[in-house]
Design a protein around this motif. Structure first.
Motif, short mmCIF file in Angstrom:
data_model
loop_
_atom_site.label_atom_id
_atom_site.label_comp_id
_atom_site.label_asym_id
_atom_site.label_seq_id
_atom_site.Cartn_x
_atom_site.Cartn_y
_atom_site.Cartn_z
N THR A 217 44.91 24.12 42.35
CA THR A 217 44.41 24.89 41.22
C THR A 217 44.63 26.40 41.37
O THR A 217 44.55 27.13 40.39
N PRO B 249 47.35 28.25 41.71
CA PRO B 249 48.37 28.88 40.86
C PRO B 249 47.86 29.20 39.45
O PRO B 249 48.21 30.23 38.88
N ARG B 250 47.00 28.35 38.90
CA ARG B 250 46.44 28.62 37.57
C ARG B 250 45.56 29.87 37.62
O ARG B 250 45.61 30.72 36.73
N GLN C 79 45.81 32.31 39.81
CA GLN C 79 46.71 33.45 40.05
C GLN C 79 47.33 33.91 38.74
O GLN C 79 47.39 35.11 38.45
N SER C 80 47.79 32.98 37.92
CA SER C 80 48.43 33.37 36.67
C SER C 80 47.42 34.00 35.71
O SER C 80 47.76 34.92 34.96
N GLU C 81 46.17 33.55 35.75
CA GLU C 81 45.13 34.15 34.90
C GLU C 81 44.83 35.59 35.35
O GLU C 81 44.73 36.49 34.52
N THR D 67 46.91 37.56 36.91
CA THR D 67 48.11 38.34 36.56
C THR D 67 48.07 38.73 35.09
O THR D 67 48.33 39.87 34.74
N ARG D 68 47.73 37.77 34.23
CA ARG D 68 47.65 38.05 32.80
C ARG D 68 46.61 39.13 32.51
O ARG D 68 46.88 40.10 31.79
N ASP E 6 47.82 42.51 33.76
CA ASP E 6 48.95 43.01 32.99
C ASP E 6 48.55 43.47 31.60
O ASP E 6 49.13 44.40 31.05
N GLU E 7 47.54 42.82 31.02
CA GLU E 7 47.18 43.07 29.62
C GLU E 7 46.00 44.01 29.42
O GLU E 7 45.68 44.34 28.29
N VAL F 60 44.27 34.10 46.77
CA VAL F 60 44.43 34.50 45.37
C VAL F 60 43.43 35.60 45.03
O VAL F 60 43.77 36.61 44.40
N SER G 243 44.49 38.81 46.73
CA SER G 243 45.65 39.38 46.05
C SER G 243 45.22 40.15 44.80
O SER G 243 45.69 41.27 44.55
#
Length: 117
Positions: free
Chosen positions: A26, A28-29, A31-33, A35-36, A39-40, A63, A66
């Motif tokens: 889980t 990676p999910r 991590q991508s959240e 990052t989003r 970034d936003e 995670v 990071s």
């Protein structure tokens, strides 16, 4: 077990609520959240509501670290709120309880700043 991640931003802070288990599958999910969000938004304070996290392994801790590092690089802070005893124990054993500011619950002043629905 499924991982649910939700976030809400208000001004310069974001509250991220995590429910489930953070592990090799889980992470990676999550991590991508992160990052989003980073970034936003222009968030300088991110509070991770960990009260719904039943388990977090070393992958999950990496995670979180990071995201903490990335936020700190832009002058921000990542804090945790409400970790359950099992997660708190991992934080203590790894020494990460001295890296993250840990609250018993999401600070009231941040909740008070939330827009009323």
């Amino acid at each position: 077990m499924e991982l649910k991640v939700s976030s809400r931003s208000h001004g310069d802070h974001t509250i991220v609520t995590i429910v489930g288990e953070i592990d090799l599958y889980t992470a990676p999910r999550l991590q991508s959240e992160f990052t989003r969000i980073l970034d936003e938004s222009t968030t300088t304070l991110m509070v991770i509501d960990m009260s719904g996290v039943e388990f977090c392994d070393s992958t999950g801790m990496n995670v979180l670290l990071s995201a903490h590092k990335r936020l700190r690089e832009r002058g921000g802070v990542l804090e945790m709120a409400g970790p359950r005893p099992a997660v708190r124990k991992i934080l203590q054993v790894t020494g990460l309880d001295s890296v993250f500011t840990i609250h018993e619950a999401v600070p009231e002043e941040l909740l008070a700043a939330e827009p009323q629905a």
